[in-house]
Design an enzyme around this catalytic site. Structure first.
Site, PDB file in Angstrom:
ATOM      1  N   ASN A  90       0.894  -1.020   0.013  1.00 20.06           N
ATOM      2  CA  ASN A  90       0.197  -0.117   0.137  1.00 20.06           C
ATOM      3  C   ASN A  90       0.787   1.239  -0.028  1.00 20.06           C
ATOM      4  OD1 ASN A  90      -2.785  -0.917   0.331  1.00 20.06           O
ATOM      5  ND2 ASN A  90      -1.693  -2.130   1.698  1.00 20.06           N
ATOM      6  N   GLU A  91       1.128   1.638  -1.261  1.00 23.11           N
ATOM      7  CA  GLU A  91       2.114   2.846  -1.346  1.00 23.11           C
ATOM      8  C   GLU A  91       1.445   4.045  -1.148  1.00 23.11           C
ATOM      9  OE1 GLU A  91       4.922   2.299  -1.820  1.00 23.11           O
ATOM     10  OE2 GLU A  91       5.505   0.714  -3.239  1.00 23.11           O
ATOM     11  N   PRO A  92       2.152   5.280  -0.745  1.00 22.47           N
ATOM     12  CA  PRO A  92       1.279   6.572  -0.374  1.00 22.47           C
ATOM     13  C   PRO A  92       0.503   6.651  -1.333  1.00 22.47           C
ATOM     14  CG  PRO A  92       3.693   6.478  -0.267  1.00 22.47           C
ATOM     15  CD  PRO A  92       3.425   5.296  -0.996  1.00 22.47           C
TER      16      PRO A  92
END
Ligand code: F6R
Length: 630
Positions: A162-164
């Site tokens: 879950n990237e920025p």
């Protein structure tokens, strides 16, 4: 573990965080908790549902679970697992797939039934991804939800992938990997260009639905993102910060990863502290940085308003304290890293005698020492010391196929230009090209190719050292066996590695040793190489020469050293900075951090300048370790 009382020092922390001496003790604690859960559920005839992570971080945890299985009869027959993520596009057999990772690191060594293992599938056709992700969520629900979710954290603040930008309620889905995450995986895939662009990951919401969450983090590279996660606001630009909203989240970290937490970095802001010398120095430097003033201009009020009034009462007034710390920092600066012969050395970082000194420089891969201390190598040589640069591993994994192919083509061209018969060379070059062509995308190199890559890197290492005026006779390639038998994240040290390092130490009996890796993530090459040295040194405890030996640490791939930690600052002239750049660029396969090394040195010089010290072009910095503490 859950009911640990928080202290005033932890008052800025919004997630319960335990700092362990090292990753092994932290993992033993988590494994014991997991084992308890499994055994309790066994008695109730129920299953225990675990959420699992991959990457370097959980490796010691999986080792401990395997040990519990093998030595303490812990059965995993009632365990159901759900992995966080998988690279999109990789088949379960791919050597970098998370399916393969989990088999290698855990599942092949325990008695978990195959049907209990769940990992997102990376090869689902694009139009079926949505349905497949929904099924994954349903499977978690059917299993009764996750009891304990194990997490690592990426430098982007990702959990799972879950990237920025990932939202709090996101569920399992396909995402695009952040460039920083792809850089971090470049070593595994032998080049950033080979790292998949997408992944399937559980969502933040999926993770938050677990009944308990334990995040682990090791090494200094994680320190900054960890502090933002634990102390910063909840924001989707640091997805791990959503864990602040979980009712039962715990972080287990090592000392290196804790360095940016307020209670470690600026503890005077969260309670009373003992003002011992190093802390005092750190605090004054911090104050100067915060107030953007040189040290000698700090005044009582600045100290009082920033949680340092007790320091002022104990050691003030400000002017006295300022002068003392200013002098301390001033005394770290020396253009004579091996000591200045026949000079008063009372206030110098290194002793004048003996002269010349026998100096051993350890470089995990050939690039490391050059990128971190080429200027110092140059000074040590020019000042007449007996320097031996030890390249601990061949570094062959860093050399791209194109470099090996280029060499083979050059060899074939040269052969066709000769009058004498170069059949041996021609067969060799063709053999290498064939092996490279036969190798599948991302497959491991056959031994002959790996050897050629090692030798090509040797040539570059000799050139790089020559730029620093270090002749080939002063360079040794140790080719530690752990490296040539393994690959990134899967290396295993053996006694043979430590013995080779010990033999060099015994042979040279150095007065100075330069090394790196003491603060690195334990699964990295740099950390493993440091361990060969620290074990070799502790095996040699009692050797008389060791009493006269000093250990200087340089930083490589970790975050740059802070001024407060510097024990020796070796200034560089503009010419030396150019020389260092030139030396680094002898290597074909340099990373962004390495090609930026001189700018890092300029930044350290700028920090010294801002504190009110002399203005240098650049500075190479070293910390000192006490050998008997290893
Ligand atoms: C792995 C995962 C990632 C990693 C993170 C840290 O399944 O979901 O979030 O935990 O990228 O990776 P390492 O442990 O290699 O530093």
């Amino acid at each position: 573990m859950k009911n640990h009382p928080t202290s005033e020092a932890e008052s800025r922390e919004k997630i319960r965080t335990f700092i362990h001496a090292d990753s092994n003790t932290a993992c033993a604690e988590l494994a014991a908790e997991v084992a308890d859960l499994i055994r309790t559920r066994q008695k109730e005839n129920k299953s225990a549902v675990l959420g699992l992570a991959t990457g370097s971080t959980p490796v010691p945890f999986y080792k401990e679970l395997i040990r519990l299985h093998q030595e303490e009869n812990l059965s995993f027959a009632n365990v159901v697992t759900f992995n966080l993520d998988e690279y999109y596009g990789l088949s379960p057999e791919h050597r970098e797939s998370y399916h393969r990772f989990m088999r290698d690191q855990l599942f092949d060594h325990i008695d978990i039934p195959d049907e209990n293992v769940h990992i997102p599938t990376g090869t689902v056709p694009a139009d079926e991804v949505f349905g497949s992700c929904r099924q994954y969520e349903e499977a978690i629900e059917m299993a009764g939800g996750i009891d304990i979710q194990v997490l690592g954290i990426g430098r982007t603040g990702h959990i799972g992938f879950n990237e920025p930008g990932s939202t709090r309620d996101s569920r399992t889905r396909r995402i695009t990997l952040d460039p920083v995450t792809r850089q971090d995986a470049a070593g595994d895939f032998l080049g950033e260009e080979n790292v998949p662009r997408f992944a399937i990951t559980m969502g933040v919401g999926t993770i938050l639905s677990a009944r308990r969450v334990v995040l682990m983090a090791w090494g200094e590279n994680k320190a900054a993102v960890l502090a933002r996660t634990v102390e910063g606001p909840v924001t989707d630009s640091v997805p791990a910060s959503f864990l602040q909203e979980h009712a039962d989240a715990t972080f287990l970290i090592d000392e290196a990863a804790s360095k940016e937490l307020t209670r470690i970095k600026t503890p005077w802001l969260v309670g009373a502290v003992e003002w011992e010398p190093l802390r005092t120095r750190g605090a004054v430097i911090w104050l100067a940085g915060t107030l953007k003033e040189p040290i000698l201009k700090l005044v009582d009020r600045g100290y009082n308003e920033n949680g340092m009034s007790e320091l002022l009462t104990e050691q003030g007034p400000a002017y006295n304290l300022n002068i003392r710390i200013f002098n301390e920092i001033q005394h770290t600066i020396s253009g004579w890293p091996g000591g200045k012969p026949n000079a008063d050395d009372t206030h110098r970082p290194e002793r004048a005698a003996p002269f010349p000194k026998r100096v051993l420089i350890f470089s995990p891969e050939p690039h490391d020492a050059i990128a971190s201390m080429a200027g110092t190598v140059n000074r040590l040589c020019e000042q007449g010391h007996e320097v031996l640069l030890i390249n601990q591993t061949s570094g062959s994994l860093r050399v791209p196929d194109t470099e090996a192919i280029r060499f083979c083509h050059a060899l074939l061209e040269t052969a066709s230009d000769q009058e004498t018969n170069w059949t041996g060379q021609i067969a060799y070059a063709k053999g290498i090209i064939e092996r490279l062509q036969a190798k599948g995308f991302n497959d491991i190199d056959p031994p002959e190719v790996r050897r050629l890559k090692a030798l090509l890197l040797r040539g570059e290492a000799l050139d790089a050292a020559a730029v620093c005026k270090l002749p080939p006779t002063c360079i040794r390639f140790l080719d530690l066996p752990f490296y040539d038998k393994g690959r990134y994240r899967r290396f295993e040290l053996t006694d043979a590695d430590v013995t080779l390092v010990r033999q060099v130490l015994e042979e040279v009996k150095p007065h100075q040793v330069y090394a790196t890796g003491n603060l690195a993530d334990p699964s990295t090459m740099q950390s493993l190489c440091f361990r060969t040295l620290s074990q070799a040194l502790s095996n040699l405890k009692g050797a008389s020469w060791l009493k006269d030996c000093r250990l200087w640490m340089y930083r490589g791939k970790e975050i740059p050293v802070q001024v407060a930690e510097i024990a020796m600052a070796v200034p560089m002239s503009p010419d030396q900075a150019n020389l260092k750049n030139h030396s680094i660029h002898q290597f074909q396969s340099i990373t962004e951090t390495e090609s930026n090394a001189v700018n890092q040195n300029r930044e350290i010089a700028a920090q010294y300048d801002r504190l009110g010290m002399a203005e240098y072009e650049a500075i190479e910095a070293f910390e000192r370790e006490t050998i008997s503490d290893l």
